[in-house]
Design a protein around this motif. Structure first.
Motif, PDB file in Angstrom:
ATOM      1  N   LEU B 184       0.839  -1.194   0.000  1.00 13.40           N
ATOM      2  CA  LEU B 184       0.000   0.000   0.000  1.00 13.40           C
ATOM      3  C   LEU B 184       0.877   1.248   0.000  1.00 13.40           C
ATOM      4  N   GLU B 187       2.701   1.723  -3.348  1.00 16.00           N
ATOM      5  CA  GLU B 187       1.748   2.212  -4.339  1.00 16.00           C
ATOM      6  C   GLU B 187       1.442   3.680  -4.117  1.00 16.00           C
ATOM      7  N   LYS B 191       2.050   6.448  -6.899  1.00 16.46           N
ATOM      8  CA  LYS B 191       0.877   7.191  -7.340  1.00 16.46           C
ATOM      9  C   LYS B 191       1.050   8.692  -7.114  1.00 16.46           C
ATOM     10  N   LEU B 195       1.155  11.349 -10.281  1.00 14.85           N
ATOM     11  CA  LEU B 195       0.162  12.420 -10.360  1.00 14.85           C
ATOM     12  C   LEU B 195       0.801  13.768 -10.064  1.00 14.85           C
ATOM     13  N   SER B 258      -8.026  13.322  -5.962  1.00 13.70           N
ATOM     14  CA  SER B 258      -8.206  11.864  -5.884  1.00 13.70           C
ATOM     15  C   SER B 258      -7.011  11.141  -5.280  1.00 13.70           C
ATOM     16  N   ASP B 262      -5.790   7.864  -1.019  1.00 15.90           N
ATOM     17  CA  ASP B 262      -4.887   6.729  -1.210  1.00 15.90           C
ATOM     18  C   ASP B 262      -3.518   6.997  -0.613  1.00 15.90           C
TER      19      ASP B 262
END
Lengths: 649, 513
Positions: B184, B187, B191, B195, B258, B262
């Motif tokens: 997790l 990632e 991520k 982004l 977004s 996460d």
């Protein structure tokens, strides 16, 4: 400002002993902080600290009261103390100030005086409760919030106290939250109060947009200057009334009060006598200047008071639960007060008079009810009592004083205050005067009926308690506060009305009492009529209940109106449909959500975690692309909109 | 430009101390990592980092009241910049304290020994067994702080971009360092990086367009050009839009939010606290400066879009938070909602909007660090217990921890007598006086919605039955305790006596360029 009928409100600066006013609030607040944050360390002496704090406040209040009497009338008796600047934003300035004036000192004395007695009583009542310290902490919090409410000099600080009272009542009603019924009752009280709070908060906002301030003096001077439109003032008045209905359990927001009996009995006494339910009456009385220019709102206050007065009395006739009968009587009595403050200038002092006498006799009776329950294994059903006057003589005597006061028997305190309300209702003139006057007299008769019923079922008649219950008198620490309150129930009304002392004292806050030229009905005749109606109520109760033994079980087959009454005149059904159901669906959905999570873990923790992480991984690999896409979409949207707006303009 | 024409700009080093001291601390940290013996390395790093941040805070205090435009107008050290730099320093101290806690209950701390090993591989197991300690985290944090300090003081778009990258790159790395739930965490790092790079590209493109429009990258120059209105407006507004995308991404405004849930969930919790507080302060600092200085004179053209973004951000944050079952994700969505509230202060475009936003940033940042700090204390055998259902009945077993968390939640909900209320009040009233009343109404409604999920957690903690195998609340070490204690104190004090700090914020305006 142009010349007006009312003199401009102006507050003097606090000096000398009046600089201690902030301590009134601070002491119980400190008590609450120490007891709630101190943890188990404070268990041993927590209840003593909890009692010392309100007593300390009471002592200060008494000193300040006499200092206040020693000053000249008028603005010299309205003392504003600046504590600190709370919201200093440009254009909106709110100071944290406390205002000590005749109106607030009356409430302060009632809250700290009766509150202290209830604290002392609780030492005995909660002796075996493992959470006694927490209980005292929350009681202190309750007292502190209520004092903040009545001592605020502007509506925003008042609102903080208002919310604090709501929070503290939520905690205390749900004090035994292991009982589902207590938890539900606490929630209900909280939610219904939220509806009222919404009204108050909107009223405060409307005041600010209308007058540019929320301070009492600014708002009142603005209102009496007549610059604001009547429609706006009516709206403010109605919104304030909505707030008052929530806190004071007036129709249509009355339903929480009966359920609130789930809390420990001292809490009920505190809610019903010294704090909480009196807040609505205080709000209306304090905002008199607003209602002066909003006659429609004022009429609605009277109607709400009259309706609740009757409603409470009817509900009081039906319940077998001693605390619920008392709760219904509170609704009814607060209805009287609302009616009185609704009549406007001249009658405010009478509403406050009834509030003060009620504070004593209702606290007295609640503590008495607590004492009865204490001696009967916490039984609340009056059908399981009977003949208790022999085994609990002191409780019986003190309770009887409260009983005589509430039915308005001469010379007990309720006689003076209730008679005055009926008198001003009739003197109000016109059809509404007659309607409200007759309603008030009928209410007095009904009060006599259901309170006599309570007395007969509890203290007289056949013994109906189960074999394993051995009723016994309560310890001294509980009896002494009851005795003091009983004495108050006897003499307070006479003392306050002697020479119009309370009315003169309150004049700086609520305006002078009206000198009525001719009474509609001569006061002496009116008193005789009222006493006759009361006697009729007592006689009827004896005729129906006192003559024959009371059944230990409630008769199942009753006529429709009795059924409706037992269901609180369908007030619950209305509230359920309007407020509760929608909330419940939401909550249920969330609970379902929660349960699934909890069950998943209980049923297979390993599988659950594996599954969850797998799901997260699967979702996340998909998301990077779509995140970027959403960003691109957002950027495009912003770019085009900006350019289009530019081209278009 | 010929080389001979170039003269080195004069630099007021004194005024740059709030930036330079953390930068120095970062470099010292690298040296410590390389040369200090492993026995004292951890402790030395903590001391260096805290000293760097404290030094920066002191420098801000000494500089207070001054304003310097230096480095050939590229940097403006003025009231808002110093206020925000001081805020970042305070939040940095609290975050470093959370990172520094390695008390026994914390089970080895939040950070992995070697971040590059494949999750679940033999390498990873070996590195865990070796018991080595990760200390790069401190210099990385200090480099990020350096960028953050520079960000709100940048008076020039190029420098703004440099600062943005300086603060972002270490954060990308820090996100991947979680000791538990490695996959997790990695990632999240990837991520965030992807982004973030995407957003930076938007920013650069916008910068280029604005340079094409104004012929300069200085904020003041763009303002002058925009006011004179002699050029093609399309370039200006496209540039403004793209620049805003890059900045709005950093502060987590919808629809550029977004990544937040996460990344906040995957990153080690102390780093999440750092990102949610300090990064947000820096991002909003830059956003405030760009909009107040460069585009303030433009009037209404960009407002409808800004209104749309603010409304969307508030609604998205509040609604999505309701259905979250993970406490970290819930706090992440709450941070999105808060970004929307602060945007109101930017849109207000007046003095009280600026000071209100700055006050809000401080109160929000402190409360957030505290809330994430509490999160690190509630643990299951395999790490932090972040699933909401695991918190059921926590108030019965650990009333103090649950009570503190409840305080933070109430502050985030904006209940009176907490700092959150004062902050919201300041921003909302600035919004009303700035002509954004509808926006404020949306703000009030969404705060009420948000209050629902905060209170739900409180109810769950205090009124639900405790789980039999429920999480353990570890006794925090001194570092975490002091971080949480600071947060509690500030949250309460700023709720009851906000006056001095409000004065400070009011005196800090306006921007100089």
């Amino acid at each position: 400002m142009t010349s007006t009928t009312t003199a401009a409100v102006q507050y003097a600066h606090a000096t000398g002993v009046f600089k201690l006013t902030f301590l009134l609030i601070l002491l119980p607040a400190i008590g609450a902080a120490v007891l709630l944050l101190g943890g188990k360390r404070t268990n041993a002496w927590g209840h003593l600290l909890g009692c010392a704090m309100p007593i300390g406040s009471f002592v200060i209040a008494v000193i300040e009261f006499f200092a206040l009497i020693g000053r000249d009338g008028g603005e010299n008796r309205q003392l504003d103390q600046h504590l600190f600047s709370w919201v200093p934003v440009a254009g909106f300035h709110v100071d944290a100030n406390v205002l000590l004036d005749p109106l607030s000192i009356c409430f302060v004395l009632l809250i700290t005086g009766v509150g202290s007695l209830i604290h002392i009583y609780s030492i005995g009542y909660m002796e075996h409760d493992p959470d006694r310290r927490r209980f005292f902490g929350q009681l202190n919090l309750f007292v502190a919030a209520m004092l903040l409410l009545v001592l605020a000099d502007n509506y925003l600080v008042l609102y903080v106290g208002w919310e604090g009272v709501g929070l503290a009542s939520y905690l205390l009603i749900g004090f035994w939250h292991h009982k589902p019924s207590a938890a539900v009752a606490a929630k209900k009280a909280f939610l219904v109060n939220r509806v009222g709070d919404l009204g108050l908060s909107f009223a405060v906002m409307l005041m600010f947009t209308t007058f540019g301030t929320v301070a009492f003096d600014g708002v009142f001077n603005g209102a009496s200057s007549g610059h604001a439109r009547t429609g706006t003032m009516t709206a403010i008045g109605l919104l304030l009334l909505l707030g008052a209905c929530g806190k004071s359990a007036q129709a249509p927001l009355q339903s929480w009060l009966l359920d609130a009996m789930e809390g420990p009995t001292p809490v009920s006494a505190l809610i019903h006598a010294a704090t909480m339910v009196t807040a609505g009456v205080y709000l209306v009385a304090r905002s008199g200047a607003i209602y002066d220019v909003a006659p429609h709102a004022r009429l609605l206050v009277e109607i709400v008071g009259g309706v609740t007065l009757v409603m409470g009395a009817i509900i009081g006739c039906a319940y077998d639960d001693i605390k619920k009968v008392l709760a219904a009587s509170t609704m009814s009595q607060i209805g009287y007060m609302m009616l009185a403050v609704g009549f406007g200038p001249g009658a405010y002092a009478i509403g406050i008079l009834h509030l003060l006498t009620h504070g004593f006799f209702k606290a007295n009776m609640f503590l008495g009810a607590g004492s009865v329950m204490h001696g009967n294994n916490d039984e609340v059903n009056m059908r399981r009592y009977g003949g208790l006057r022999h085994v609990m003589p002191v409780t019986f005597m003190t309770f009887a004083f409260g009983y005589l006061a509430i039915i308005g028997m001469i010379p007990f305190s309720g006689f003076f205050s209730k008679d005055k309300i009926i008198e001003v209702a009739l003197d109000h003139g016109g059809a509404s005067g007659w309607i409200f006057g007759i309603v008030a007299i009928a209410g007095a008769g009904m009060t006599a009926f259901y309170m006599t019923r309570l007395m007969l079922m509890t203290f007289f008649g056949n013994k109906r308690w189960p074999r394993d219950v051995h009723p016994h008198e309560s310890p001294k620490v509980m009896l002494v506060p009851m005795a003091i309150l009983a004495a108050g129930s006897l003499v307070l009304g006479y003392l306050l009305i002697l020479g119009g002392s309370l009315q003169h004292f309150l004049t700086p806050s609520v305006g002078p009492s009206l000198e009525v030229g001719a009474h509609t009905i001569s006061p002496v005749v009116l008193s005789i009529i009222t006493l006759a109606v009361v006697a009729g109520g007592v006689g009827a109760a004896w005729w129906i209940i006192g003559r024959k033994p009371v059944a230990a079980e409630q008769a199942p087959n009753v006529r429709p109106y009795a059924h409706a009454t037992r269901r609180s005149l369908t007030g619950d059904a209305v509230n359920e449909a309007v407020f509760m159901r929608p909330g419940q669906y939401l909550t249920r959905a969330l609970v379902y959500f929660d349960n699934r999570g909890v069950d998943g873990i209980v049923n297979g923790f390993a599988a659950g975690v594996g599954g969850t992480s797998a799901r997260i991984r699967r979702v996340q690999t998909g998301f990077v692309r779509s995140y970027a896409l959403s960003m691109l979409g957002g950027a495009l949207a912003i770019g085009t909109t900006v350019v289009l707006l530019r081209v278009g303009s | 430009m010929a080389a001979a024409d170039f003269t080195a700009p004069s630099i007021a080093y004194g005024a740059l101390m709030p930036v330079l001291i953390p930068a120095g601390a970062a470099i010292v940290g690298v040296l410590v990592d390389a040369f200090a013996p492993s026995t004292i390395r951890w402790r030395a790093q903590v001391v260096v980092a805290l000293a760097g941040l404290a030094g920066a805070l002191v420098a801000c205090g000494i500089l207070a009241g001054e304003h310097h435009v230096t480095a050939d107008t590229a940097i403006s050290v003025d009231g808002p910049a110093l206020f925000l730099q001081g805020t970042i320093a305070v939040l940095g101290i609290a975050s470093v304290l959370l990172v520094a806690d390695r008390s026994p209950g914390m089970d080895g701390g939040a950070f992995v020994a070697s971040a590059a090993t494949t999750p679940g591989s033999a390498d990873e197991r070996a590195s865990i067994r070796s018991g080595r300690i990760q200390t790069e985290v401190f210099p990385l944090m200090m480099f990020a702080v350096t960028g953050m300090m520079l960000f709100p003081a940048s008076n020039d778009l190029l420098l703004l971009f440099v600062a943005l990258e300086v603060l972002s790159l270490p954060l990308y790395l820090l996100c991947g360092l979680a000791r538990r739930r490695r996959l997790l965490s990695q990632e999240a790092a990837v991520k965030y990086f992807l982004l973030g790079a995407f957003a930076s590209a938007f920013f650069l493109y916008g910068l280029a367009l604005l340079y094409g429009y104004a012929g300069t990258v200085s904020l003041g120059g763009i303002h002058d050009a925009a006011v004179s209105g002699q050029h093609n407006d399309t370039l200006l507004f496209l540039g403004l839009a793209l620049l805003a995308v890059g900045l709005l991404f950093k502060v987590g405004a919808a629809p550029f939010h977004s990544w937040i849930p996460d990344v906040y969930q995957g990153a080690p919790t102390p780093i999440t606290a750092f990102m949610a507080s300090a990064t947000k302060v820096a991002g909003f600092g830059a956003l405030l400066r760009v909009f107040y200085v460069s585009f303030g004179g433009l009037g209404w053209e960009w407002r409808p879009v800004a209104w749309g973004i603010a409304i969307m951000t508030m609604i998205v944050g509040s609604i999505f938070a309701i259905t979250q079952t993970d406490v970290k994700r819930m706090l992440a969505y709450s941070s999105i909602a808060h970004a929307g509230f602060i945007l109101i202060g930017i849109i207000a475009l007046n003095k009280s909007g600026l000071s209100g936003s700055m006050f809000y940033l401080l109160t929000y940042g402190i409360t957030t660090v505290g809330a994430f700090g509490v999160l690190t204390l509630v643990r299951d055998p395999d790490g932090e217990a972040t699933h909401l259902s695991r918190w059921a009945g926590l108030g019965r077993r650990s009333p103090l921890v649950a009570g503190v968390f409840a305080l933070f939640l109430l502050a985030l909900a904006g209940i009176p007598l907490t700092s959150g209320f004062t902050g919201k009040f300041a921003v909302f009233s600035a919004g009303v006086s700035g002509g954004a009343t509808p926006l404020v109404i949306v703000g009030v409604i969404t705060s009420a919605m948000a209050a629902f999920f905060y209170v739900r957690v409180i109810v769950l903690m205090f009124f639900a039955d405790p789980l039999e195998d429920g999480p353990v609340v570890v006794i925090p070490g001194g570092a975490t305790s002091s971080a949480i204690a600071i947060s509690v104190a500030v949250t309460v004090v700023l709720g009851v006596f906000p006056q001095p700090l409000l004065n400070l914020a009011n005196h800090a305006v306006p921007f100089y360029h």
